[in-house]
Design an enzyme around this catalytic site. Structure first.
Site, PDB file in Angstrom:
ATOM      1  N   ASP A 126      46.174 -14.309  51.936  1.00  0.00           N
ATOM      2  CA  ASP A 126      46.473 -15.623  51.367  1.00  0.00           C
ATOM      3  C   ASP A 126      45.408 -16.670  51.664  1.00  0.00           C
ATOM      4  OD1 ASP A 126      47.267 -15.789  54.243  1.00  0.00           O
ATOM      5  OD2 ASP A 126      47.886 -17.802  53.660  1.00  0.00           O
ATOM      6  N   ASP A 167      40.234  -8.174  61.767  1.00  0.00           N
ATOM      7  CA  ASP A 167      39.044  -8.998  61.994  1.00  0.00           C
ATOM      8  C   ASP A 167      38.546  -8.794  63.427  1.00  0.00           C
ATOM      9  OD1 ASP A 167      38.543 -10.260  59.550  1.00  0.00           O
ATOM     10  OD2 ASP A 167      40.079 -11.743  59.906  1.00  0.00           O
TER      11      ASP A 167
HETATM   12  C1  PRP Z   1      45.982 -11.398  59.760  1.00  0.00           C
HETATM   13  C2  PRP Z   1      46.219  -9.908  59.719  1.00  0.00           C
HETATM   14  C3  PRP Z   1      46.302  -9.511  61.159  1.00  0.00           C
HETATM   15  C4  PRP Z   1      45.409 -10.504  61.838  1.00  0.00           C
HETATM   16  C5  PRP Z   1      44.089  -9.843  62.112  1.00  0.00           C
HETATM   17  O1  PRP Z   1      47.202 -12.044  59.840  1.00  0.00           O
HETATM   18  O2  PRP Z   1      47.375  -9.556  59.002  1.00  0.00           O
HETATM   19  O3  PRP Z   1      47.623  -9.579  61.657  1.00  0.00           O
HETATM   20  O4  PRP Z   1      45.208 -11.607  60.945  1.00  0.00           O
HETATM   21  O5  PRP Z   1      43.242 -10.721  62.799  1.00  0.00           O
HETATM   22  P1  PRP Z   1      42.498 -10.282  64.143  1.00  0.00           P
HETATM   23  O6  PRP Z   1      41.951  -8.901  63.931  1.00  0.00           O
HETATM   24  O7  PRP Z   1      41.411 -11.324  64.274  1.00  0.00           O
HETATM   25  O8  PRP Z   1      43.474 -10.339  65.265  1.00  0.00           O
HETATM   26  P2  PRP Z   1      47.371 -13.625  59.627  1.00  0.00           P
HETATM   27  O9  PRP Z   1      47.288 -14.320  60.945  1.00  0.00           O
HETATM   28  O10 PRP Z   1      46.416 -14.083  58.564  1.00  0.00           O
HETATM   29  O11 PRP Z   1      48.892 -13.758  59.131  1.00  0.00           O
HETATM   30  P3  PRP Z   1      49.586 -13.383  57.718  1.00  0.00           P
HETATM   31  O12 PRP Z   1      49.545 -11.867  57.616  1.00  0.00           O
HETATM   32  O13 PRP Z   1      50.966 -13.901  57.826  1.00  0.00           O
HETATM   33  O14 PRP Z   1      48.780 -14.035  56.619  1.00  0.00           O
END
Ligand code: PRP
Length: 178
Positions: free
Chosen positions: A160, A104
């Site tokens: 999720d 993101d």
């Molecule tokens: C998601 C994804 C990345 C991060 C990306 O993890 O797996 O690690 O967000 O976001 P960014 O580009 O804004 O930094 P999440 O925090 O949803 O954890 P999870 O994989 O345990 O669901």
């Protein structure tokens, strides 16, 4: 199964996901032919994609797993990322591919890239299932992406909503949670 009241639409069917993951795996196998590749997964979401992708690779691969705390999106503290569980083995001299379910803002991966690059790998690259470039806050080299998506709130294939729906074999958009 997503409750009908929560489901907006299916973005990518299981067949579309399978086809695209196989295509990207073929690209990766071609680029790293003759080398051993270390896949690094980031808990929890990327584990489904890492497993799926690795089954299609035709080169020797090892895997290792990181767990992080990321406050970048939810707590609006840009760049605040902490390693909760580090890799089991060194990556010095190795060819490393970081596997993500979604990119993101890019803040999580910027931190991981800087941290892991400091450990002296031979090469380091990024592969993500989903890329939401409209949310990007920092420049990031994403070498492999399966799908670009819009601003939808997505679940499935590791992603999720309140820890549910990671195991769905397709990617769906939810109506925005309250
Ligand atoms: C998601 C994804 C990345 C991060 C990306 O993890 O797996 O690690 O967000 O976001 P960014 O580009 O804004 O930094 P999440 O925090 O949803 O954890 P999870 O994989 O345990 O669901």
């Amino acid at each position: 199964m997503i409750p009908p009241a929560l489901l907006d639409r299916v973005l990518f069917t299981e067949e579309q996901v399978n086809t695209r993951v196989a295509e990207v795996a073929a690209e990766i196998s071609a680029r790293y032919r003759g080398k051993d590749l270390k896949l690094i997964g980031v808990l929890k979401g990327s584990i489904y994609f890492l497993t799926h992708l690795s089954r299609h690779l035709t080169i020797p691969v090892k895997i290792d797993i990181l767990a992080i705390s990321s406050f970048s999106a939810r707590w609006q503290s840009p760049g605040l990322v902490r390693i909760e569980k580090d890799l089991d083995e060194p990556i010095e001299g190795q060819d490393v591919l970081i596997i993500e379910d979604i990119v993101d803002t890019g803040l999580t991966l910027r931190y991981l890239l800087q941290t892991l690059a400091g450990r002296g790998p031979n090469s380091i690259a990024i592969c993500t299932l989903l890329d939401r470039t409209s949310k990007r806050l920092v420049q990031l080299p994403v070498e492999y992406r399966c799908f670009e998506i819009d601003d939808s709130f997505v679940v499935g294939c590791g992603l999720d909503h309140r820890q549910l729906y990671r195991n769905l074999p397709y990617i769906a958009a939810l109506r925005r949670p309250e």
